[in-house]
Design an enzyme around this catalytic site. Structure first.
Site, PDB file in Angstrom:
ATOM      1  N   LYS A  79      37.535  13.207  -2.326  1.00 27.02           N
ATOM      2  CA  LYS A  79      37.046  12.007  -3.024  1.00 27.02           C
ATOM      3  C   LYS A  79      35.520  11.941  -2.864  1.00 27.02           C
ATOM      4  O   LYS A  79      35.005  12.183  -1.761  1.00 27.02           O
ATOM      5  CB  LYS A  79      37.720  10.776  -2.431  1.00 27.02           C
ATOM      6  CG  LYS A  79      37.411   9.470  -3.147  1.00 27.02           C
ATOM      7  CD  LYS A  79      38.175   8.309  -2.528  1.00 27.02           C
ATOM      8  CE  LYS A  79      37.901   6.998  -3.219  1.00 27.02           C
ATOM      9  NZ  LYS A  79      38.627   5.849  -2.629  1.00 27.02           N
ATOM     10  N   SER A 154      41.280   3.093  -5.944  1.00 22.07           N
ATOM     11  CA  SER A 154      40.101   3.754  -6.425  1.00 22.07           C
ATOM     12  C   SER A 154      40.146   5.284  -6.309  1.00 22.07           C
ATOM     13  O   SER A 154      39.314   5.957  -6.909  1.00 22.07           O
ATOM     14  CB  SER A 154      38.882   3.255  -5.647  1.00 22.07           C
ATOM     15  OG  SER A 154      38.999   3.580  -4.280  1.00 22.07           O
ATOM     16  N   SER A 178      43.752   1.906  -1.983  1.00 20.90           N
ATOM     17  CA  SER A 178      43.202   2.951  -2.849  1.00 20.90           C
ATOM     18  C   SER A 178      43.771   4.354  -2.669  1.00 20.90           C
ATOM     19  O   SER A 178      43.446   5.242  -3.464  1.00 20.90           O
ATOM     20  CB  SER A 178      41.688   3.021  -2.687  1.00 20.90           C
ATOM     21  OG  SER A 178      41.091   2.016  -3.438  1.00 20.90           O
TER      22      SER A 178
HETATM   23  N1  GLN Z   1      41.670  -2.289  -5.270  1.00 19.99           N
HETATM   24  C1  GLN Z   1      41.087  -2.741  -4.062  1.00 19.99           C
HETATM   25  C2  GLN Z   1      39.653  -3.148  -4.290  1.00 19.99           C
HETATM   26  O1  GLN Z   1      39.233  -3.091  -5.389  1.00 19.99           O
HETATM   27  C3  GLN Z   1      41.195  -1.669  -3.004  1.00 19.99           C
HETATM   28  C4  GLN Z   1      40.136  -0.654  -3.087  1.00 19.99           C
HETATM   29  C5  GLN Z   1      40.196   0.375  -1.990  1.00 19.99           C
HETATM   30  O2  GLN Z   1      41.161   0.474  -1.242  1.00 19.99           O
HETATM   31  N2  GLN Z   1      39.114   1.095  -1.839  1.00 19.99           N
HETATM   32  O3  GLN Z   1      38.950  -3.517  -3.408  1.00 19.99           O
END
Ligand code: GLN
Length: 479
Positions: A79, A154, A178
């Site tokens: 990532k 994400s 994410s």
């Molecule tokens: N969807 C969540 C957010 O927007 C989690 C994101 C993540 O785990 N990086 O913060």
């Protein structure tokens, strides 16, 4: 060689060991597969065939010289917020578009030590803020099961790469879901380790009290193999605990008999897509049929989780992202008129809309006059959420829940309504707030052919237990 689309990490390691193929052959097959598919999927921000094949050739030489490091020669996709020395690390943001990492994150150093090949940089929501990978400053990744749908986020690039035959395994990060949510949208396995199990050193911080790195793989066994390499105490990260790392793979034995599975009633309420609930309940039923005991549990503070998460995560993000000021870090505006202008313009140009929204929210909840009402309250509520889980795990070994209230949705469908997108995180954020571990694995699909994920949660440092349970479930599915 087996097709890259189905080749597992365990299978790749086995093939290399038995000299069925070389690392160069393996990585060439991967590069070909990415070349063929990534025009559609757009899972990678960067993939440099020369760099990959150079690493592969070196690992073949090492193997020939007797090296048998645990991941020698196997490509792992990363990532794009994890620093790998010399490689780009854009966090899918204009802020870091031109940045190359100056050092290895601890997880990258561990992969390097284990002999892995760095396979490419996967797309993500900018600074990991989002649930659909639509917030990337550079491209929208697509779901391999339906190109009109989002891959989740994400870590959407990692999930799409693994599920779409463009990676053998990948790393993701999970601050509020994410890893688990994109794994469930794309139909692969994604694991968020307990807070403190894996080092965050060198991983661009979103919300430091919640962030964790974890494996995204095709099978539970692969997640176990990769987690063992990533986990452990790190003197560079004071939040890692000095707890022995078990051989997770060796513990993948036993079935469902005697296992106590808790169903939290707050996770099974109206509002979820019926096809998701049905698939998850069917999975639970099959565990019962295989000898597990199902117990009802309650996590009464679940209703506060979204509010608490979006206060704490944005507060921490606003502090973490303050460093991107065009002077010390990040994009610098071309012709500012004053010092203030330099800061303001650089930040205005460098950050995307969602990141700006979070910085504003986070600054607001931390501002004097509102601090006690929002940030202070959220901290207290976080403690209550954590205690809910401690109590629940007195009654059961693991919890089983859906990962997301919906399967993957169409690109553009939720991106105009941030609140709707935030609410979709309801089943994943509590684990981060509580610091516990969780895994998402496929448990069925909708009539439209989209995957549905099952979430298995375990107590802090209970990774062995959830991997074992997930493995037993996966074996039943396969049978
Ligand atoms: N969807 C969540 C957010 O927007 C989690 C994101 C993540 O785990 N990086 O913060």
């Amino acid at each position: 060689m087996e097709d890259i689309a189905t080749l597992t990490l365990a299978g790749a390691l086995d093939g290399l060991k038995k000299k069925e193929f070389s690392s160069v052959e393996l990585n060439q097959a991967l590069v070909d597969s990415i070349d063929k598919k990534d025009g559609d999927l757009k899972a990678y921000l960067k993939m440099d065939p020369e760099y990959i094949l150079k690493q592969a050739a070196e690992s073949d030489q090492k193997r020939a010289a007797g090296d048998d490091s645990s991941l020698l020669g196997v490509p792992i996709a990363i990532k794009d917020l994890i620093n790998v020395k010399g490689e780009s690390c854009s966090c899918a943001s204009r802020q870091l578009e031109k940045y190359n990492a100056l050092y290895d994150a601890t997880v990258a150093a561990k992969l390097r030590y284990a002999g892995a090949v760095f396979a490419g940089r996967t797309n993500m929501d900018e600074f990991a803020m989002g649930s659909s990978t639509e917030n990337s400053a550079f491209q929208i990744t697509r779901n391999p099961h339906n190109l009109e749908c989002v891959p989740g986020g994400s870590s959407g690039g990692s999930a799409a790469a693994v599920a779409g035959g463009e990676a053998i395994a990948a790393l993701g990060t999970d601050t509020g879901g994410s890893i688990r949510q994109p794994a469930s949208f794309c139909g692969c396995v994604g694991m968020k380790p307990s807070y403190g199990r894996v080092s965050r050193y060198g991983v661009t911080a979103y919300a430091s009290s919640l962030d964790q790195v974890g494996p995204m793989t095709k099978t539970v066994e692969d997640a176990a193999i990769l987690l063992k390499e990533l986990a452990g105490f790190d003197p560079h990260d004071g939040t890692t605990l000095d707890v022995k790392v078990p051989d997770y793979q060796a513990h993948l034995t036993g079935g469902m008999k005697g296992l106590k599975i808790g169903l939290p009633k707050e996770f099974y309420v109206d509002g979820s897509d019926p096809e998701v609930s049905q698939a998850v309940l069917k999975a639970v039923e099959s565990c019962r049929a295989a000898g597990a005991e199902i117990v009802d549990v309650s996590l009464p503070h679940t209703e506060y989780a979204i509010a608490v998460y979006y206060i704490l995560a944005t507060a921490e993000a606003s502090a973490n992202l303050a460093r991107f000021d065009g002077v010390r870090f990040g994009h610098r505006a071309e012709s500012p008129k004053s010092v203030f202008d330099l800061y303001a313009q650089s930040r205005a140009e460098g950050f995307g809309t969602e990141v700006k929204r979070r910085i504003i929210l986070g600054t607001y909840v931390l501002s004097s006059g509102y601090y006690d009402a929002y940030y202070g309250k959220a901290q207290k509520a976080r403690t209550l959420i954590r205690e809910d889980y401690t109590k629940a795990f007195e009654k059961c070994d693991v919890l089983m829940t859906p990962v997301s209230p919906t399967p993957a949705y169409k690109i553009g469908e939720a991106s105009q309504d941030p609140l709707k997108m935030y609410l979709g995180d309801i089943f994943t954020v509590p684990a981060n707030l509580a610091g516990i571990c969780g895994i998402s694995l496929p448990c069925g699909s909708t009539r439209g052919g989209l995957p549905v994920g099952l979430q298995i949660l375990g107590p802090a440092f209970g990774e062995e237990r959830i991997l074992k349970t997930a493995y037993a479930f996966e074996q039943m599915q396969g049978a």
